[in-house]
Design a protein around this motif. Structure first.
Motif, PDB file in Angstrom:
ATOM      1  N   SER A  70      37.544  75.013  45.970  1.00 17.66           N
ATOM      2  CA  SER A  70      37.690  76.280  46.684  1.00 17.66           C
ATOM      3  C   SER A  70      36.989  77.427  45.969  1.00 17.66           C
ATOM      4  CB  SER A  70      39.180  76.618  46.857  1.00 17.66           C
ATOM      5  OG  SER A  70      39.831  76.728  45.590  1.00 17.66           O
ATOM      6  N   ARG A  71      36.721  77.276  44.674  1.00 16.96           N
ATOM      7  CA  ARG A  71      36.078  78.350  43.912  1.00 16.96           C
ATOM      8  C   ARG A  71      34.564  78.248  43.936  1.00 16.96           C
ATOM      9  NH1 ARG A  71      36.021  82.019  42.152  1.00 16.96           N
ATOM     10  NH2 ARG A  71      36.487  82.342  39.967  1.00 16.96           N
ATOM     11  N   ARG A 180      40.780  85.023  40.725  1.00 16.23           N
ATOM     12  CA  ARG A 180      39.619  85.655  41.360  1.00 16.23           C
ATOM     13  C   ARG A 180      39.279  84.872  42.620  1.00 16.23           C
ATOM     14  NH1 ARG A 180      35.466  88.185  36.984  1.00 16.23           N
ATOM     15  NH2 ARG A 180      36.999  88.947  35.476  1.00 16.23           N
ATOM     16  N   PRO A 181      39.561  85.426  43.775  1.00 17.62           N
ATOM     17  CA  PRO A 181      39.365  84.673  45.023  1.00 17.62           C
ATOM     18  C   PRO A 181      37.904  84.480  45.409  1.00 17.62           C
ATOM     19  CG  PRO A 181      40.045  86.923  45.495  1.00 17.62           C
ATOM     20  CD  PRO A 181      40.140  86.750  44.009  1.00 17.62           C
ATOM     21  N   GLU A 182      36.998  85.296  44.879  1.00 21.16           N
ATOM     22  CA  GLU A 182      35.607  85.185  45.327  1.00 21.16           C
ATOM     23  C   GLU A 182      34.979  83.887  44.830  1.00 21.16           C
ATOM     24  OE1 GLU A 182      35.370  87.476  41.400  1.00 21.16           O
ATOM     25  OE2 GLU A 182      36.681  87.400  43.156  1.00 21.16           O
ATOM     26  N   ARG A 183      33.941  83.460  45.543  1.00 18.32           N
ATOM     27  CA  ARG A 183      33.231  82.243  45.188  1.00 18.32           C
ATOM     28  C   ARG A 183      32.442  82.436  43.896  1.00 18.32           C
ATOM     29  NH1 ARG A 183      32.397  79.067  49.905  1.00 18.32           N
ATOM     30  NH2 ARG A 183      34.454  78.885  50.863  1.00 18.32           N
ATOM     31  N   TYR A 184      32.269  81.353  43.187  1.00 18.19           N
ATOM     32  CA  TYR A 184      31.478  81.347  41.960  1.00 18.19           C
ATOM     33  C   TYR A 184      30.279  80.448  42.205  1.00 18.19           C
ATOM     34  CZ  TYR A 184      30.349  80.887  36.978  1.00 18.19           C
ATOM     35  OH  TYR A 184      29.719  80.899  35.751  1.00 18.19           O
ATOM     36  N   VAL A 231      37.121  77.999  37.478  1.00 11.51           N
ATOM     37  CA  VAL A 231      36.031  77.341  38.199  1.00 11.51           C
ATOM     38  C   VAL A 231      36.029  75.840  37.921  1.00 11.51           C
ATOM     39  CG1 VAL A 231      33.507  77.187  38.374  1.00 11.51           C
ATOM     40  CG2 VAL A 231      34.624  79.412  38.244  1.00 11.51           C
TER      41      VAL A 231
END
Length: 342
Positions: A70-71, A180-184, A231
């Motif tokens: 999901s990350r 941290r919900p945003e994508r990496y 991550v």
């Protein structure tokens, strides 16, 4: 309801209390130094090194690093593949050779295969589901279920070991990853690093630096940053039968949407469950269950599952054979590296 699920455990594969303590310590921090592990376990460094090397070289235990889907934007799906009875094992073995399929089990009466796919792009996922699988010979049916939310699994450590004292476990615990919900977006160096760590999560920094084309200090900082941001996580893979858990099954549960979060959290908190997730499809929740034997599985179903409000129908699908776990093939109860991807 349940076929025979016993998997023989040879004497040479039995783990004693120190082995189990070492495995549990590694589930808490898969990259803890041998000296740190020895200090916590109250044994010598040489003992820890010797025990770990034996467990790994014999294919009983493997520490691997895995990205949090999901990350990093992975498209994860749970597949149920129906096959003709004489074709299920060859099809399962063929699926296990695919690098985009991380888990493969042979289930039910030997005519159903379960897979967990991890595609890097939506296109890759669609090609697998719409093109590759339907053209596989002797496949009679496929149902694909997108993993919507994990309630337990991934960075969470399975509680089936339970050997360490609370103070020992606390001494190894790392601070929780930053929320941290945003994508990496993984860059090429990080992808190369994860390719190595996906087969040996304890690979040294000199090797990681060489593979990634980075300095050793930079490779160390990159890996620590990915861990701190949630991550990547380190997983310890072991065949449950080696720990005395002979009965494995997948539960497929029907839960109303309004109760899904509550029921998922409840089941994810059961020590018998190493993985639970909300999925698409007629049934909204799936869970992998590991028990000592079929009698313990019956007790779990009647006393634990039966006590959770909000569950409708429950389908119990026994696991007959592990074919692939966390990217590694399972051969004669041992974890081995898959062949290079074509």
């Amino acid at each position: 309801m349940m076929e025979t699920m016993q998997q023989s455990t040879h004497p040479e594969t039995e783990l004693d209390e120190l082995d189990r303590a070492l495995v549990q310590a590694l589930t808490i921090d898969g990259r803890a130094s041998f000296s740190r592990l020895a200090e916590v376990l109250e044994v010598s460094d040489q003992t820890v090194v010797r025990r770990y090397r034996r467990l790994r070289s014999t294919g009983l235990v493997r520490v691997v690093a895995l990205p949090v889907g999901s990350r990093v934007g992975l498209f994860e799906s749970w597949l149920r593949v129906q096959c003709a009875p004489d074709a299920a094992l060859p099809v399962a073995e063929a699926l296990a050779r695919r690098p985009d399929i991380a888990w493969v089990t042979l289930n039910s009466g030997g005519t159903e295969i379960h897979c967990m796919t991890r595609a890097r792009t939506r296109k890759d996922r669609d090609v697998l589901l719409l093109d590759k699988l339907p053209r596989t010979r002797r496949v009679t049916g496929i149902s694909a279920h997108t993993v919507l939310r994990k309630f337990f699994g991934g960075p969470d450590a399975w509680a089936g070991l339970g050997v360490l004292r609370p103070d020992q476990a606390q001494a190894l615990a790392r601070p929780p990853a930053a929320a941290r919900p945003e994508r990496y977006a993984l860059d090429e160096a990080e992808l190369a690093m994860l390719a190595v760590l996906g087969q040996d999560g304890r690979a040294g920094y000199p090797e990681l630096a060489r593979i990634c084309g980075l300095s050793e200090s930079t490779a160390r900082r990159r890996l620590e940053r990915m861990r701190d941001l949630g991550v990547v996580f380190f997983d310890v893979e072991i065949i449950p039968a080696h720990l005395g858990y002979e009965a494995e099954a997948t539960l497929v549960l029907s839960v109303p949407p309004a109760r899904l979060a509550e029921v998922g959290a409840a089941i994810g908190g059961h020590p018998e469950v190493p993985f639970a997730a909300a999925v698409t499809g007629a049934a909204s929740l799936m869970a992998v269950v590991v028990c000592r034997d079929t009698d313990a599985l019956y007790t779990y179903l009647t006393e634990r599952i039966g006590a959770v409000p909000g569950i409708g129908q429950v389908e119990v699908i026994p696991t007959l054979r592990n074919v692939k776990r966390a990217g590694m093939l399972v051969e004669d109860g041992r974890l081995v590296d898959p062949p290079p991807a074509p």
